[in-house]
Design an enzyme around this catalytic site. Structure first.
Site, PDB file in Angstrom:
ATOM      1  N   ASP A 134       0.813  -1.216   0.000  1.00 51.67           N
ATOM      2  CA  ASP A 134       0.000   0.000   0.000  1.00 51.67           C
ATOM      3  C   ASP A 134       0.856   1.280   0.000  1.00 51.67           C
ATOM      4  O   ASP A 134       2.056   1.231   0.273  1.00 51.67           O
ATOM      5  CB  ASP A 134      -0.893  -0.025   1.254  1.00 51.67           C
ATOM      6  CG  ASP A 134      -2.148   0.822   1.098  1.00 51.67           C
ATOM      7  OD1 ASP A 134      -2.253   1.551   0.110  1.00 51.67           O
ATOM      8  OD2 ASP A 134      -3.021   0.731   1.987  1.00 51.67           O
ATOM      9  N   ASP A 160      -6.432  -6.180  -2.165  1.00 50.72           N
ATOM     10  CA  ASP A 160      -6.942  -6.108  -0.793  1.00 50.72           C
ATOM     11  C   ASP A 160      -8.453  -5.855  -0.813  1.00 50.72           C
ATOM     12  O   ASP A 160      -9.030  -5.635  -1.884  1.00 50.72           O
ATOM     13  CB  ASP A 160      -6.176  -4.991  -0.051  1.00 50.72           C
ATOM     14  CG  ASP A 160      -6.006  -5.303   1.421  1.00 50.72           C
ATOM     15  OD1 ASP A 160      -6.750  -6.153   1.944  1.00 50.72           O
ATOM     16  OD2 ASP A 160      -5.138  -4.676   2.064  1.00 50.72           O
ATOM     17  N   ARG A 190      -5.127 -14.486   1.105  1.00 50.63           N
ATOM     18  CA  ARG A 190      -4.946 -14.227   2.524  1.00 50.63           C
ATOM     19  C   ARG A 190      -6.209 -14.688   3.235  1.00 50.63           C
ATOM     20  O   ARG A 190      -7.285 -14.181   2.986  1.00 50.63           O
ATOM     21  CB  ARG A 190      -4.728 -12.721   2.733  1.00 50.63           C
ATOM     22  CG  ARG A 190      -3.308 -12.228   2.414  1.00 50.63           C
ATOM     23  CD  ARG A 190      -2.342 -12.559   3.538  1.00 50.63           C
ATOM     24  NE  ARG A 190      -2.902 -12.150   4.824  1.00 50.63           N
ATOM     25  CZ  ARG A 190      -2.928 -10.886   5.254  1.00 50.63           C
ATOM     26  NH1 ARG A 190      -2.392  -9.934   4.548  1.00 50.63           N
ATOM     27  NH2 ARG A 190      -3.480 -10.578   6.417  1.00 50.63           N
ATOM     28  N   ASP A 204      -3.536  -9.916   9.624  1.00 48.22           N
ATOM     29  CA  ASP A 204      -2.183  -9.457   9.268  1.00 48.22           C
ATOM     30  C   ASP A 204      -1.149  -9.937  10.278  1.00 48.22           C
ATOM     31  O   ASP A 204      -1.380  -9.879  11.494  1.00 48.22           O
ATOM     32  CB  ASP A 204      -2.121  -7.922   9.293  1.00 48.22           C
ATOM     33  CG  ASP A 204      -2.918  -7.294   8.173  1.00 48.22           C
ATOM     34  OD1 ASP A 204      -3.554  -8.020   7.390  1.00 48.22           O
ATOM     35  OD2 ASP A 204      -2.881  -6.052   8.088  1.00 48.22           O
ATOM     36  N   SER A 258      -7.316 -11.013  -1.173  1.00 44.28           N
ATOM     37  CA  SER A 258      -7.495 -10.919   0.280  1.00 44.28           C
ATOM     38  C   SER A 258      -8.937 -11.201   0.695  1.00 44.28           C
ATOM     39  O   SER A 258      -9.264 -11.111   1.884  1.00 44.28           O
ATOM     40  CB  SER A 258      -7.083  -9.532   0.772  1.00 44.28           C
ATOM     41  OG  SER A 258      -5.732  -9.293   0.469  1.00 44.28           O
TER      42      SER A 258
HETATM   43  C1  GLA Z   1      -4.301  -4.741   4.973  1.00 46.36           C
HETATM   44  C2  GLA Z   1      -3.546  -5.962   4.472  1.00 46.36           C
HETATM   45  C3  GLA Z   1      -2.064  -5.802   4.752  1.00 46.36           C
HETATM   46  C4  GLA Z   1      -1.549  -4.544   4.067  1.00 46.36           C
HETATM   47  C5  GLA Z   1      -2.360  -3.344   4.533  1.00 46.36           C
HETATM   48  C6  GLA Z   1      -2.024  -2.093   3.736  1.00 46.36           C
HETATM   49  O1  GLA Z   1      -4.265  -4.620   6.358  1.00 46.36           O
HETATM   50  O2  GLA Z   1      -4.030  -7.137   5.069  1.00 46.36           O
HETATM   51  O3  GLA Z   1      -1.359  -6.935   4.301  1.00 46.36           O
HETATM   52  O4  GLA Z   1      -1.641  -4.705   2.682  1.00 46.36           O
HETATM   53  O5  GLA Z   1      -3.770  -3.560   4.384  1.00 46.36           O
HETATM   54  O6  GLA Z   1      -2.746  -0.988   4.136  1.00 46.36           O
END
Ligand code: GLA
Length: 422
Positions: free
Chosen positions: A80, A158, A215, A219, A190
């Protein structure tokens, strides 16, 4: 097949169909900015560590020059906070002009010239999690085309700031849009992480058809607690998750944090071992410029990588959780080899754990083992042979096993020890 019938069953489930872009037949490997560098955009005061083209070029140099690429770590992935707050006049995403003055296409060329691949980050929704422009449903084609025109090789999409319905539409649409560009682009979704990671809210059959990896869960953070929490969630749900992984389609427990601040050397080995058992993407998020030699040795461990990258692509399982707080993990590998990990959740002293292969459901036969982190070999074991492993607190012992019952020639055994990837 030397192990229990359960293995043949597992091998069968790996026939599940995968996204047909031919990519990521083994779990992707590389480096990603998020866990270590987050959304640091203060290039004025912190020029070496801010999200900018210099950071990604630096990491590309390290991957290319410090032996990483040869071990398989070939992706540099932008997370990001790379983009400008505004789309351009044609509605296309554009990088922040101060921090990426050369543009993404030039950065992609820099990587390709070094035999590396470039990953980028997008978000299905109005904004990225960090508040940058997102990809709403009407922008999916434009963004896929933009990424392809820049020479991007991988997209992490994401799911902040979108609802269930939009995700249901958007993730498959982006898969189609990426395919339509004609450029092979690995696709990480994600989506499940935003829907609790489990059926019925998550449809893993569909995910496997449209994404190369996904994912599933929270995180990762820079701590052993976080590694344990992720490990527990994945193995507590192994009945659901384990059969979903196969060549071209992987569960993603998130980045490797080895080389940062939160893990001891033992805990770093534990993350490497568990991620290898899980057939997880090996995507480091660390500072490759200042890595300790211990961290480097763990991340570049040839046997651990070979286990992770096994071509059969069957994810491993937790076999046992002992009252002694020792846990045993196992992964079947091609050529009737296998990997075992003994993990200690204890906090006192090295624990001497007694077992045998027979107790771990291995069938009769003659076995040899290679200790992944010490390089020692054990030979002439039968399934009934009792042995003892000494496991450090929050550490692992990891073994690569070869069965000799098929009269494997010695040269094949030696060529399989993983150390040959170099
Ligand atoms: C989410 C994702 C992370 C990262 C952040 C960036 O939390 O799960 O892996 O990419 O956003 O803002």
């Amino acid at each position: 097949m030397k192990l229990l019938p359960v293995i043949s069953l597992l091998a069968l489930t790996s026939a599940t169909s995968a996204l047909d872009n031919g990519l990521m037949r083994t779990p992707p490997m590389g480096w990603m900015s998020w866990e270590r560098f987050r959304c640091n955009i203060d290039c004025e005061n912190d020029p070496k560590n801010c999200i900018s083209e210099n950071l990604f070029r630096d990491m590309a140099d390290r991957l290319a020059e410090d032996g990483w690429k040869e071990m398989g770590y070939d992706h540099v992935m932008i997370d990001d906070c790379w983009s400008s707050m505004l789309r351009d006049k044609d509605g296309r995403l554009q990088p922040d002009p101060q921090r990426f003055p050369g543009g993404i296409a030039k950065l992609a060329r820099y990587l390709h010239d070094r035999g590396l691949k470039l990953g980028i980050y997008g978000d299905l929704g109005t904004h990225t999690c960090g508040g940058y422009p997102g990809t709403t449903l009407d922008k999916i084609d434009t963004d896929a085309q933009t990424f392809a025109s820049w020479g991007v090789d991988f997209l992490k999409l994401d799911g902040c700031y979108s609802n269930e319905e939009e995700q249901q539409k958007g993730y498959p649409l982006m898969s189609k849009a990426l395919n339509a560009t004609g450029r092979p682009i690995g696709y990480s979704c994600s989506w499940p992480a935003y829907r609790g990671g489990l059926p019925p809210s998550v449809n893993y059959t569909l995910l496997g058809e449209i994404c190369n990896l996904w994912r599933n869960y929270d995180d990762i953070q820079d701590s052993w607690d976080s590694v344990q929490d992720i490990t527990d969630w994945f193995f507590d749900n192994q009945e659901i998750l384990q059969p979903e992984a196969a060549p071209g389609r992987w569960n993603d427990p998130d980045m490797l944090i080895i080389g940062n601040f939160g893990l001891s050397v033992d805990q770093s080995r534990s993350q490497m071992a568990l991620w290898a058992i899980m057939a997880a993407p090996l995507i480091m998020s660390n500072n490759l410029r200042t890595l300790s030699s211990e961290a480097r040795a763990i991340l570049q461990n040839g046997a651990a990588i070979a286990i992770n990258q096994d071509p059969m692509g069957v994810q491993g399982r937790r076999l046992l959780q002992e009252r002694s707080q020792i846990e045993v993990y196992w992964r079947p590998l091609s050529q009737s080899a296998s990997a075992l990990v003994f993990l200690s959740r204890r906090q006192d002293m090295p624990y001497r754990y007694h077992t045998s292969l027979a107790k771990l459901n291995y069938t009769a036969g003659s076995y040899e083992a290679y200790d992944v982190f010490t390089g020692k070999t054990l030979s002439g074991l039968s399934a009934a042979t009792e042995f003892t492993v000494s496991i450090n607190p929050s550490g692992v012992v990891m073994w690569y096993w070869v069965s000799f019952t098929l009269e494997t020639p010695a040269w094949l055994y030696h060529s399989r020890l993983g150390c040959t990837r170099k």
